[in-house]
Design a protein around this motif. Structure first.
Motif, PDB file in Angstrom:
ATOM      1  N   UNK A 192       0.849  -1.061   0.111  1.00 35.55           N
ATOM      2  CA  UNK A 192      -0.013  -0.047  -0.143  1.00 35.55           C
ATOM      3  C   UNK A 192       0.800   1.256  -0.037  1.00 35.55           C
ATOM      4  N   UNK A 193       1.868   1.386   0.874  1.00 39.07           N
ATOM      5  CA  UNK A 193       2.893   2.503   0.751  1.00 39.07           C
ATOM      6  C   UNK A 193       3.520   2.646  -0.619  1.00 39.07           C
ATOM      7  N   UNK A 194       4.074   1.696  -1.045  1.00 40.09           N
ATOM      8  CA  UNK A 194       4.600   1.776  -2.512  1.00 40.09           C
ATOM      9  C   UNK A 194       3.723   2.199  -3.592  1.00 40.09           C
ATOM     10  N   UNK A 195       2.554   1.747  -3.635  1.00 37.22           N
ATOM     11  CA  UNK A 195       1.501   2.280  -4.496  1.00 37.22           C
ATOM     12  C   UNK A 195       1.048   3.651  -4.303  1.00 37.22           C
ATOM     13  N   UNK A 196       1.043   4.138  -2.975  1.00 40.03           N
ATOM     14  CA  UNK A 196       0.579   5.657  -3.151  1.00 40.03           C
ATOM     15  C   UNK A 196       1.869   6.272  -3.073  1.00 40.03           C
ATOM     16  N   UNK A 197       3.143   5.642  -2.685  1.00 40.09           N
ATOM     17  CA  UNK A 197       4.447   6.676  -3.324  1.00 40.09           C
ATOM     18  C   UNK A 197       4.426   6.636  -4.601  1.00 40.09           C
ATOM     19  N   UNK A 198       4.307   5.811  -5.267  1.00 38.28           N
ATOM     20  CA  UNK A 198       4.337   5.773  -6.816  1.00 38.28           C
ATOM     21  C   UNK A 198       3.456   6.633  -7.364  1.00 38.28           C
ATOM     22  N   UNK A 199       2.112   6.547  -6.965  1.00 32.86           N
ATOM     23  CA  UNK A 199       1.231   7.247  -7.626  1.00 32.86           C
ATOM     24  C   UNK A 199       1.262   8.979  -7.301  1.00 32.86           C
ATOM     25  N   UNK A 200       1.972   9.190  -6.312  1.00 34.89           N
ATOM     26  CA  UNK A 200       1.845  10.580  -5.753  1.00 34.89           C
ATOM     27  C   UNK A 200       3.239  11.274  -6.146  1.00 34.89           C
ATOM     28  N   UNK A 201       4.241  10.324  -6.328  1.00 33.62           N
ATOM     29  CA  UNK A 201       5.717  10.896  -6.595  1.00 33.62           C
ATOM     30  C   UNK A 201       6.338  10.443  -8.006  1.00 33.62           C
ATOM     31  N   UNK A 202       6.480   9.230  -7.944  1.00 32.15           N
ATOM     32  CA  UNK A 202       6.961   8.583  -9.309  1.00 32.15           C
ATOM     33  C   UNK A 202       6.097   8.819 -10.614  1.00 32.15           C
ATOM     34  N   UNK A 203       5.090   8.538 -10.551  1.00 37.42           N
ATOM     35  CA  UNK A 203       4.276   8.800 -11.810  1.00 37.42           C
ATOM     36  C   UNK A 203       4.324  10.273 -11.889  1.00 37.42           C
TER      37      UNK A 203
END
Length: 292
Positions: free
Chosen positions: A18-29
């Motif tokens: 869940x953290x990695x998903x939010x991190x990727x969604x808000x920062x990486x993407x």
């Protein structure tokens, strides 16, 4: 059937997923999208034409952008050393278990909780030449007011004064936390050897909190490169662009000129500058402290 090791690894993955998903969604993407957008000539209404590296070429020959880059570097040079040194001095003075020290820690930290809007309103009343606090004091001595916000030579210095006052609190608390982790028996041994305060500071205190000093310097570099609110609210980048930083340039290009691709390219250059400066700073300080 999964082995015990595989089950453990799967559980660990599910725990952080869940953290990695939010991190990727808000920062990486957004980061990757911005890199892609910087290769297009695009506007707010959805039209986009692929232009490759043309936006970057335009930026490197744009005098307004180059001025903004220079303003930003000047601001960082004016802010980061004071924000590394003054909070350290305050932390050394207030590293006491007394009510007076606790009171002043609260006083110096209180400015950090204010919003940028409140901070700029306070300092406008202090620094404006028409009836400001400083102008009134100068008038008592028969001196003319100082144009803090209208003189291109001192406007960035004025922004730096405002920012240093605003941002003192967090570095001071970081230093205080680090100082309280230094073993007291080292100071007791130094006192038995009749060590002078300067020797104690340079041979015991500063080496013991060197990692925190590096953290504060890097953190302040990252934060001050993103200067926006103070010049946007006080000077709107003036006079003659003398207080326009990179972020304000990005805002004006993207949301006033609607040139989103050009603004995205400028944001990528800002990202690269921050990355290179902080990485170089980290490697340099790491080498000096012998951690390499």
């Amino acid at each position: 059937m999964l082995s015990a090791k595989a089950k453990t690894q799967l559980g660990n993955f599910l725990f952080v997923a869940p953290y990695m998903f939010v991190f990727a969604w808000l920062l990486v993407w957004p980061l990757m999208s911005g890199m892609g957008l910087s290769l297009f000539k695009a506007d707010l209404f959805g039209g986009a034409t692929f232009v490759g590296l043309e936006n970057y070429g335009r930026l490197l020959s744009d005098p307004v952008f180059l001025q903004a880059v220079g303003n930003t570097f000047l601001f960082v040079l004016l802010c980061v050393p004071p924000l590394a040194i003054i909070p350290l001095i305050l932390a050394l003075l207030l590293n006491r278990s007394t009510r007076v020290a606790a009171f002043f820690r609260g006083v110096f930290f209180s400015s950090s909780v204010l919003s940028v809007t409140i901070v700029t309103l306070i300092w406008r009343m202090v620094l404006i030449p028409d009836g400001g606090f400083v102008a009134n004091i100068l008038a008592v001595f028969g001196l003319p007011p100082i144009p803090f916000f209208s003189d291109p030579g001192i406007v960035m210095g004025s922004m730096a004064i405002i920012t240093v006052w605003w941002c003192l609190g967090l570095p001071m608390m970081l230093y205080l936390s680090a100082l309280q982790q230094v073993p007291q028996d080292i100071y007791e041994a130094a006192a038995l050897d009749n060590s002078r305060w300067w020797t104690t500071l340079t041979r015991i205190t500063l080496p013991s909190i060197s990692r925190t000093v590096v953290l504060v310097v890097i953190m302040q570099c990252v934060l001050q490169f993103q200067l926006f609110g103070q010049p946007q609210l006080i000077t709107q980048g003036g006079p003659n662009g003398a207080s326009r930083p990179i972020v304000l340039f990005i805002f004006e290009v993207g949301f006033r000129r609607w040139d989103i691709g050009y603004a995205a390219a400028a944001s990528q250059i800002l990202f690269a500058i921050i990355l290179l400066v902080t990485l170089g700073q980290y490697l340099l300080t790491r080498k000096r402290t012998g951690d390499a």
